[in-house]
Design a protein around this motif. Structure first.
Motif, PDB file in Angstrom:
ATOM      1  N   GLY A 233       0.962  -1.295   0.139  1.00 33.23           N
ATOM      2  CA  GLY A 233      -0.122  -0.034  -0.209  1.00 33.23           C
ATOM      3  C   GLY A 233       0.687   1.216  -0.104  1.00 33.23           C
ATOM      4  N   GLY A 234       2.004   1.381  -0.159  1.00 31.73           N
ATOM      5  CA  GLY A 234       2.865   2.392  -0.436  1.00 31.73           C
ATOM      6  C   GLY A 234       3.044   2.839  -1.812  1.00 31.73           C
ATOM      7  N   ASP A 235       3.952   4.069  -1.942  1.00 37.70           N
ATOM      8  CA  ASP A 235       4.287   4.450  -3.341  1.00 37.70           C
ATOM      9  C   ASP A 235       5.492   3.842  -3.732  1.00 37.70           C
ATOM     10  OD1 ASP A 235       4.633   5.906  -5.528  1.00 37.70           O
ATOM     11  OD2 ASP A 235       4.830   7.838  -4.373  1.00 37.70           O
ATOM     12  N   PRO A 236       5.529   3.049  -4.589  1.00 33.67           N
ATOM     13  CA  PRO A 236       6.804   2.622  -5.436  1.00 33.67           C
ATOM     14  C   PRO A 236       7.728   3.499  -5.994  1.00 33.67           C
ATOM     15  CG  PRO A 236       5.079   1.990  -6.790  1.00 33.67           C
ATOM     16  CD  PRO A 236       4.538   2.545  -5.235  1.00 33.67           C
ATOM     17  N   GLY A 237       6.961   4.975  -6.430  1.00 33.56           N
ATOM     18  CA  GLY A 237       7.695   5.893  -6.770  1.00 33.56           C
ATOM     19  C   GLY A 237       8.729   6.656  -6.014  1.00 33.56           C
ATOM     20  N   VAL A 238       8.459   6.227  -4.614  1.00 35.60           N
ATOM     21  CA  VAL A 238       9.587   6.921  -3.551  1.00 35.60           C
ATOM     22  C   VAL A 238      10.899   6.533  -3.863  1.00 35.60           C
ATOM     23  CG1 VAL A 238       9.594   4.770  -1.927  1.00 35.60           C
ATOM     24  CG2 VAL A 238       9.710   7.287  -1.108  1.00 35.60           C
ATOM     25  N   ILE A 239      11.347   5.605  -4.704  1.00 34.34           N
ATOM     26  CA  ILE A 239      12.380   5.288  -5.331  1.00 34.34           C
ATOM     27  C   ILE A 239      12.454   5.536  -6.888  1.00 34.34           C
ATOM     28  CG2 ILE A 239      14.203   3.781  -5.798  1.00 34.34           C
ATOM     29  CD1 ILE A 239      13.633   1.776  -3.547  1.00 34.34           C
ATOM     30  N   GLU A 240      13.245   6.616  -7.011  1.00 31.95           N
ATOM     31  CA  GLU A 240      13.082   7.287  -8.405  1.00 31.95           C
ATOM     32  C   GLU A 240      14.394   6.892  -9.521  1.00 31.95           C
ATOM     33  OE1 GLU A 240      13.596  11.690 -10.758  1.00 31.95           O
ATOM     34  OE2 GLU A 240      13.337  11.568  -8.536  1.00 31.95           O
ATOM     35  N   THR A 241      14.145   6.597 -10.498  1.00 35.41           N
ATOM     36  CA  THR A 241      15.183   6.064 -11.515  1.00 35.41           C
ATOM     37  C   THR A 241      15.641   7.320 -12.041  1.00 35.41           C
ATOM     38  OG1 THR A 241      14.068   3.980 -11.685  1.00 35.41           O
ATOM     39  CG2 THR A 241      15.748   4.792 -13.406  1.00 35.41           C
ATOM     40  N   VAL A 242      17.198   7.493 -11.976  1.00 32.76           N
ATOM     41  CA  VAL A 242      17.559   8.683 -12.760  1.00 32.76           C
ATOM     42  C   VAL A 242      18.426   8.349 -13.939  1.00 32.76           C
ATOM     43  CG1 VAL A 242      19.124  10.641 -12.491  1.00 32.76           C
ATOM     44  CG2 VAL A 242      17.783   9.979 -10.685  1.00 32.76           C
ATOM     45  N   TRP A 243      17.870   8.131 -15.116  1.00 31.18           N
ATOM     46  CA  TRP A 243      18.202   7.293 -16.000  1.00 31.18           C
ATOM     47  C   TRP A 243      19.700   7.770 -16.528  1.00 31.18           C
ATOM     48  CZ3 TRP A 243      15.724   3.234 -17.279  1.00 31.18           C
ATOM     49  CH2 TRP A 243      14.318   3.299 -16.933  1.00 31.18           C
ATOM     50  N   GLY A 244      20.615   6.607 -16.543  1.00 32.90           N
ATOM     51  CA  GLY A 244      22.084   6.878 -16.828  1.00 32.90           C
ATOM     52  C   GLY A 244      22.902   7.135 -15.724  1.00 32.90           C
TER      53      GLY A 244
END
Length: 228
Positions: A203-214
Motif C-alpha cells: 500500500g505504499g508508493d513505489p515511486g518513492v525510489i526514483e530512477t535517474v536514467w544513466g
C-alpha cells in the motif's frame, strides 16, 4: 549498517569486531592507518571507528575531512585530557570515546552519531507512509512491518541515508559488498524492482525510489523526508 574499524592492536581490534558483529553490523577492519585512509576515501561506510594511536588518529581525521568525506568518525582513545577531545572534535571527529568503555555505551553512541549524520531525530526516517527503522533494521509501511531480504534492506538503507542524492549502481554495490566479490551491476535493478513491488503490495508508493536514467537511483530530498 557498515563500519570501518582502524585499530593497530589485534586483541582490541578483534573485540571491536565481535561487538559490532553481535549487533549485526557489517565491518571492514585494518591495523594500518594508511589502509584505513584508502578505504575511507574509496568506499562507503555508515561510520568509522578509529583508535587515536598517538597523533595518527587526529591525522586520519584531518585527511578524511580534507578530502571532503563526511562519514561519521568516532575516535577511541586512552587519553583523558579535555584538550585532546577538543582537538579531535575541532579536527572533524563526531565523537571521542575514552577506553575502556562499556559495549552498550559504545553502540548507543554509535547509533546517536549515525542518527545525527542521517538527520534522524529518533531511530529512523520516514518517506510518506514508509518508515525505515535503522536500529531494528526493519521497514514499516502504513504502520505494518514488511519483510525485506538483507540485500533489499541494504539497498533501501543506502538510498534513505542519502535523500535527494543520486546513488550509482556501483555505489550501491559498494555499500552492500564493500568492493569484494561484487556481482554485475544489473543486480541492483533486480533489488530495486523487488523493493518497489513490496512497497506497492503493502500500500505504499513505489515511486518513492526514483530512477535517474544513466545515473542511478534516489529517494526524495530532505524537505520531503521526515524524522520518525
Amino acid at each position: 549498517m557498515r563500519a570501518l574499524v582502524i585499530e593497530p592492536l589485534k586483541d582490541v581490534r578483534m573485540s571491536l569486531e565481535l561487538i559490532l558483529a553481535s549487533e549485526g553490523v557489517d565491518r571492514e577492519a585494518t591495523e594500518a592507518y594508511e589502509d584505513g585512509l584508502e578505504y575511507a576515501l574509496n568506499y562507503q561506510y555508515s561510520f568509522i571507528l578509529c583508535s587515536t594511536g598517538e597523533d595518527s588518529g587526529l591525522e586520519f581525521v584531518r585527511h578524511v575531512r580534507g578530502a571532503g568525506v563526511l562519514t561519521p568518525i568516532i575516535l577511541l582513545t586512552d587519553c583523558r585530557s579535555v584538550e585532546f577531545s577538543i582537538a579531535a572534535l575541532n579536527a572533524g571527529a563526531d565523537d571521542v570515546i575514552t577506553m575502556p568503555f562499556h559495549r552498550h555505551e559504545l553502540m548507543a553512541r554509535i547509533h546517536a552519531v549515525v542518527r545525527r549524520y542521517s538527520g534522524r531525530a529518533e531511530n529512523g526516517i520516514r518517506f510518506g507512509n514508509l518508515e525505515l527503522l535503522s536500529n531494528a533494521r526493519q521497514v514499516r509501511i502504513g504502520g505494518k512491518h514488511v519483510h525485506f531480504t538483507e540485500r533489499e534492506y541494504q539497498t533501501l538503507e543506502a538510498l534513505a541515508s542519502a535523500p535527494g542524492r543520486v546513488l550509482s549502481k556501483h555505489g550501491l554495490l559498494d555499500f552492500m559488498y564493500g568492493g569484494r566479490d561484487e556481482p554485475e551491476s544489473k543486480i541492483v535493478d533486480v533489488f530495486v524492482c523487488k523493493i518497489r513491488n513490496k512497497i506497492r503490495n503493502a500500500g505504499g508508493d513505489p515511486g518513492v525510489i526514483e530512477t535517474v536514467w544513466g545515473r542511478g537511483y534516489r529517494m526524495p530530498a530532505p524537505k520531503t523526508a521526515e524524522a520518525v
